[in-house]
Design a protein around this motif. Structure first.
Motif, PDB file in Angstrom:
ATOM      1  N   GLY A  47      -2.972   9.545   1.831  1.00 54.77           N
ATOM      2  CA  GLY A  47      -2.339   9.791   0.543  1.00 54.77           C
ATOM      3  C   GLY A  47      -3.058  10.873  -0.245  1.00 54.77           C
ATOM      4  O   GLY A  47      -2.425  11.753  -0.843  1.00 54.77           O
ATOM      5  N   ALA A  48      -4.403  10.824  -0.236  1.00 60.11           N
ATOM      6  CA  ALA A  48      -5.174  11.851  -0.939  1.00 60.11           C
ATOM      7  C   ALA A  48      -4.988  13.219  -0.290  1.00 60.11           C
ATOM      8  O   ALA A  48      -4.852  14.241  -0.981  1.00 60.11           O
ATOM      9  CB  ALA A  48      -6.652  11.468  -0.954  1.00 60.11           C
ATOM     10  N   LEU A  55      -5.751   0.007   4.130  1.00 61.35           N
ATOM     11  CA  LEU A  55      -6.188   0.581   2.856  1.00 61.35           C
ATOM     12  C   LEU A  55      -6.845   1.942   3.053  1.00 61.35           C
ATOM     13  O   LEU A  55      -6.627   2.871   2.277  1.00 61.35           O
ATOM     14  CB  LEU A  55      -7.136  -0.378   2.147  1.00 61.35           C
ATOM     15  CG  LEU A  55      -6.538  -1.728   1.736  1.00 61.35           C
ATOM     16  CD1 LEU A  55      -7.600  -2.605   1.072  1.00 61.35           C
ATOM     17  CD2 LEU A  55      -5.356  -1.523   0.805  1.00 61.35           C
ATOM     18  N   ALA A  56      -7.651   2.043   4.127  1.00 56.54           N
ATOM     19  CA  ALA A  56      -8.337   3.301   4.384  1.00 56.54           C
ATOM     20  C   ALA A  56      -7.337   4.404   4.734  1.00 56.54           C
ATOM     21  O   ALA A  56      -7.426   5.531   4.227  1.00 56.54           O
ATOM     22  CB  ALA A  56      -9.347   3.128   5.514  1.00 56.54           C
ATOM     23  N   ALA A  64      -4.080   4.524   4.009  1.00 53.78           N
ATOM     24  CA  ALA A  64      -3.259   4.852   2.844  1.00 53.78           C
ATOM     25  C   ALA A  64      -4.033   5.718   1.858  1.00 53.78           C
ATOM     26  O   ALA A  64      -3.482   6.671   1.282  1.00 53.78           O
ATOM     27  CB  ALA A  64      -2.780   3.569   2.167  1.00 53.78           C
ATOM     28  N   SER A  65      -5.312   5.426   1.676  1.00 51.04           N
ATOM     29  CA  SER A  65      -6.120   6.175   0.711  1.00 51.04           C
ATOM     30  C   SER A  65      -6.377   7.602   1.184  1.00 51.04           C
ATOM     31  O   SER A  65      -6.156   8.568   0.440  1.00 51.04           O
ATOM     32  CB  SER A  65      -7.454   5.453   0.479  1.00 51.04           C
ATOM     33  OG  SER A  65      -7.249   4.162  -0.030  1.00 51.04           O
ATOM     34  N   VAL A  66      -6.839   7.741   2.427  1.00 49.38           N
ATOM     35  CA  VAL A  66      -7.217   9.073   2.919  1.00 49.38           C
ATOM     36  C   VAL A  66      -5.988   9.958   3.114  1.00 49.38           C
ATOM     37  O   VAL A  66      -5.956  11.109   2.669  1.00 49.38           O
ATOM     38  CB  VAL A  66      -8.024   8.944   4.229  1.00 49.38           C
ATOM     39  CG1 VAL A  66      -8.255  10.326   4.844  1.00 49.38           C
ATOM     40  CG2 VAL A  66      -9.344   8.247   3.967  1.00 49.38           C
ATOM     41  N   ALA A  95       0.833  -1.199   0.000  1.00 47.29           N
ATOM     42  CA  ALA A  95       0.000   0.000   0.000  1.00 47.29           C
ATOM     43  C   ALA A  95       0.873   1.256   0.000  1.00 47.29           C
ATOM     44  O   ALA A  95       0.582   2.236  -0.707  1.00 47.29           O
ATOM     45  CB  ALA A  95      -0.922  -0.002   1.217  1.00 47.29           C
ATOM     46  N   THR A 127       1.156   4.027  -2.974  1.00 47.81           N
ATOM     47  CA  THR A 127       0.934   5.446  -2.667  1.00 47.81           C
ATOM     48  C   THR A 127       2.118   6.283  -3.130  1.00 47.81           C
ATOM     49  O   THR A 127       1.946   7.373  -3.703  1.00 47.81           O
ATOM     50  CB  THR A 127       0.714   5.638  -1.160  1.00 47.81           C
ATOM     51  OG1 THR A 127      -0.396   4.840  -0.733  1.00 47.81           O
ATOM     52  CG2 THR A 127       0.428   7.091  -0.825  1.00 47.81           C
TER      53      THR A 127
END
Length: 846
Positions: free
Chosen positions: A489-490, A482-483, A485-487, A29, A33
């Motif tokens: 990273g965004a 995952l959550a 890394a996604s939040v 992940a 990213t």
């Protein structure tokens, strides 16, 4: 690499409950990213600008060209009239950049950018391993890795390549030191020592502060574990110290000696404090782009801009950005502070060091920096306490990741209402204060959108924490990784992503590509071309052509009198008037010894061509018509020729003593012709008395490389070969294979004595021998000799070939006039009169 081993989907879903197994997908992940956030540079669409190109791209290019042409990269003739590279912390010789240089003779912008960004990947993976060793939750590990790589200065100051490298090695050393202390492992101690040595081998303030962090880790371990901890960790620590010392001893000696002879042997308190982080910049930890540093439609209005009355700090707009992300800041506040988790034993020392970095970065805005400056070794060597923001990002990543680990693994935490209330109040207060300041500075409309964006990201982070707490089931760790890394990273991609400080079109730096078709570069190369063996090797001055130009000589192989580097030899700088860079015409500072381009020092330097974006008389008002000749007009401006520029190497028959320091202070030269007389600061024993002699000799510059120069000379009388290259104590010279001393000549240059006849003179740069000799002389100073003797073999040949045809009773020394001037009294040596050689040409009037 163990983290990146293949893992099946079944393992991913069924075996994720264990934190150790969960780190493989966490690593995946993080890598994904990293690729997503770095893609603008990896694709080649954008390039890392400013120092990464104008300085470090040129340095890597010089390193690559030297290696692929089988030359040593330890000295460059291409900037500041010549400079030692091996001792320059920014030369990258001791960094992994040497691998890139070995792979390609002309590393592209994209390759160099990837090399820089890979440091952030390596550092992030090291923090993942740190969390894995501690058996902390992998979601905390991936949070720490992403924040380390893309939070605060790691993102905003990615153009500062040396500091990014130090930050990366700090993370690796941090992990290995922690593992060493955790396992009492000697092998990990050795590895930690190697990583720490790489962190400091090209020293900067990030490396200095990182060293203090590593030392504090060891001390905290000893204090918490007592005598047992000291005894069990002693051998690993000593092994690490020995391994690191073996790696860094010689490079640090080189760097220290170079710094001592440079323009910055030490930074005074006021100069250092000018680089302090303004307290208002702390608001960017909550509101990422409060001051418009990222938005091209907003003129930057933060501290150090014209909007502030405080004119005491000198920071560019990217240096005050410390945004870690909404989720990390939220976690540090609540539950980190509200529940006291940031003071848990596993991170207590890290939190303390995080506070220290904030105080250090604030510089003279707190009463502590004066004490840091006075009592912490090494602080006086560096400017900009704001550089501590690099470590603020790294340590903040670890602390916030640990708090997330606690949040996801602690049972029965009770209600979170108090945590939410405290965090909402603090975030709201920070946003409100930012709006008040923006209103006071007349930028309220510019601050609204960043403030609304900040509130939105903090709201999203609260929602994310709620979801992760609600779904703490068997597959929840995977969801959490995952959550997060996604939040995060965004968030960091949106607020710390590409901007004018970190990404510009590659075409802006076309002049730094070896294959450039730039008209000015092509014209200069054409003008500088000389036939093989010519004694000429003319220098140029790229006068204010733009930020990307000063180090272009490192790329294209021509010799520049100026350049771009904060470290420069002080002797040269005092004489010629160098600054850190020469990006603008008004940055050209003249000196008493170099008051104009019509001066003797310019001619001795062989400064033949000057490229300027404006007519040269707008910069040098002392020039008269005809002093310089306009030889070309290009898209960048004007190219002028100095027709009086002397060859790189020349033969002269006479010499005269001179006070070089006095000449630099007053700008007054002795009334001598440099075609006939070389000025020396010490008596050359075995030479004829002081006088002007018109001499004729055939001189060929048969070989000129970075660290090797060979000259062939056929002389009808004894005299001096003058090489108009910068004198430095690590150069050595030989005449016909016999070592002889290099005389410091004409304030800045080199000269050696040569006897009658045909001879080969070789100059070699020997940094190991030279540095050790210089260190020996500093530790065991000896009284200066009255003169600089030749080696016996050369001396015998000069005596045998003397113009009188017979061996004199004694060697001639100073003339009586020179002795009277220096108050040395009469010589008690008999000096046999020597017939004057007939002049073969008329001396040119200077």
């Amino acid at each position: 690499m163990d983290l990146l081993k293949p893992i099946s989907v079944g393992d991913l879903l069924t075996n994720f409950a264990g934190t150790s197994s969960g780190y493989r997908p966490a690593a995946v992940a993080f890598v994904l990213t990293w690729i997503a956030l770095c893609w603008p540079w990896l694709s080649g669409q954008w390039t890392i600008p400013f120092d990464a190109k104008a300085h470090f791209q040129a340095q890597i290019q010089f390193l690559a060209q030297a290696l692929h042409s089988q030359q040593s990269p330890f000295w460059t003739p291409s900037v500041f009239g010549g400079s030692p590279q091996i001792a320059d912390p920014q030369s990258l010789i001791f960094s992994p950049a040497i691998l890139l240089a070995l792979l390609s003779p002309s590393p592209s912008f994209r390759e160099v950018d990837a090399y820089i960004l890979l440091h952030l990947l390596a550092g992030g993976l090291a923090l993942l391993m740190h969390f894995r060793d501690r058996k902390w939750h992998p979601a905390g590990g991936v949070l720490a890795a992403i924040v380390f790589a893309f939070g605060a200065s790691a993102s905003w100051r990615v153009q500062h390549v040396g500091q990014i490298a130090s930050l990366s090695y700090f993370a690796i050393a941090f992990w290995l030191t922690s593992r060493m202390l955790l396992r009492n492992s000697t092998i990990n101690g050795v590895l930690a020592g190697c990583a720490a040595s790489q962190m400091v081998i090209e020293p900067d303030q990030v490396a200095l502060l990182g060293s203090y962090v590593l030392i504090a880790m060891v001390l905290a371990h000893w204090m918490s574990g007592g005598w047992l901890a000291i005894r069990s960790s002693f051998v690993p620590i000593m092994a690490g110290g020995l391994a690191g010392s073996l790696i860094i001893s010689l490079p640090l000696l080189w760097t220290w000696l170079f710094a001592e002879a440079s323009t910055r042997p030490e930074v005074d308190f006021v100069e250092a404090a000018h680089g302090s982080l303004h307290p208002a910049s702390l608001l960017t930890a909550f509101v990422a782009d409060l001051f418009g540093a990222r938005d091209p439609s907003v003129q930057f209005w933060g501290p150090a801009s014209a909007s502030w009355k405080d004119k005491g700090i000198y920071l560019s707009q990217n240096m005050g950005q410390i945004y870690l992300g909404a989720l990390p800041m939220l976690l540090i506040i609540a539950p980190g502070l509200t529940r006291g988790w940031v003071w848990d034993k596993p991170v207590r020392s890290t939190t303390t060091l995080l506070v220290f970095m904030v105080l250090f970065a604030l510089g003279w805005y707190t009463p502590f920096f004066q004490a840091f400056y006075d009592y912490l070794p090494g602080v006086k060597v560096f400017r900009r306490p704001a550089d501590a923001t690099f470590l603020f990002g790294a340590l903040g990543a670890v602390v916030s990741g640990y708090v997330l680990h606690r949040l996801l693994t602690t049972e029965k935490m009770g209600s979170h209402k108090r945590d939410l209330l405290v965090s909402a109040c603090l975030v709201g207060a920070a946003v409100a204060l930012g709006l008040v300041i923006s209103s006071d500075k007349g930028h309220l409309t510019d601050a609204w959108w960043p403030s609304i964006s900040a509130v939105s990201w903090f709201g999203a982070s609260i929602l994310l924490i709620g979801i992760m707490l609600r779904w703490r089931t068997t597959t929840a760790p995977l969801v959490s990784v995952l959550a997060v890394a996604s939040v995060v990273g965004a968030d960091l991609g949106s607020n710390n992503g590409i901007n004018e400080s970190t990404a510009l079109p590659p075409k802006l730096y076309d002049v730094l590509r070896t294959e450039t078709r730039n008209e000015t570069v092509r014209k200069l190369k054409q003008l500088l071309s000389q036939p093989i063996g010519s004694p000429r090797r003319d220098r140029v001055e790229l006068l204010g052509l733009g930020f990307e130009w000063p180090n272009a000589g490192l790329v294209h192989g021509f010799d520049h009198t100026l350049g771009y580097n904060p470290l420069r030899l002080a002797d040269f700088s005092e004489a010629v008037g160098t600054q850190d860079t020469i990006a603008e015409p008004n940055q050209r500072k003249f000196t008493p010894l170099f008051p104009s381009y019509r001066c003797r020092l310019a001619d001795l330097l062989g400064l033949r061509y000057i490229a300027s974006p404006v007519p040269i008389t707008q910069i040098d008002g002392a020039l008269r018509e005809g002093d310089l000749k306009l030889v070309a007009r290009t898209q960048e401006g004007y190219i002028y020729e100095n027709p009086r520029a002397l060859p790189r190497v020349q033969f002269v028959g006479g010499w005269q003593l001179a006070d070089f320091d006095g000449m630099k202070a007053t700008g007054r030269w002795p009334d001598v012709d440099p075609h006939q007389v070389v000025l020396l600061e010490a008596e050359p024993q075995g030479a004829p008395p002081e006088e002007a002699l018109a001499a004729r000799a055939g001189v060929t510059l048969s070989r000129y490389e970075n660290t090797e120069v060979e000259i062939d000379v056929t002389a009808t009388q004894a005299g001096f070969i003058v090489l108009n290259d910068i004198w430095h104590p690590w150069w050595r010279a030989e005449v016909d294979g016999v070592e002889t001393q290099i005389l410091k000549a004409n304030v800045l240059f080199r000269a050696v004595q040569v006897p009658v006849g045909s001879h080969k003179i070789k100059f070699s740069f020997r940094p190991v021998e030279g540095a050790l000799a210089e260190l020996r002389d500093r530790v065991f100073p000896q009284e200066a000799d009255e003169g600089v003797p030749l080696k016996p073999e050369i001396l015998e040949q000069i005596i045998a070939d003397g113009p009188s045809g017979r061996i004199p009773l004694s060697l001639p020394g100073l003339s009586s006039a020179a002795r009277d001037a220096l108050n040395l009294g009469k010589s008690d040596r008999f000096v046999e009169p020597r017939p004057q050689s007939s002049a073969t040409g008329t001396a040119k009037a200077w």
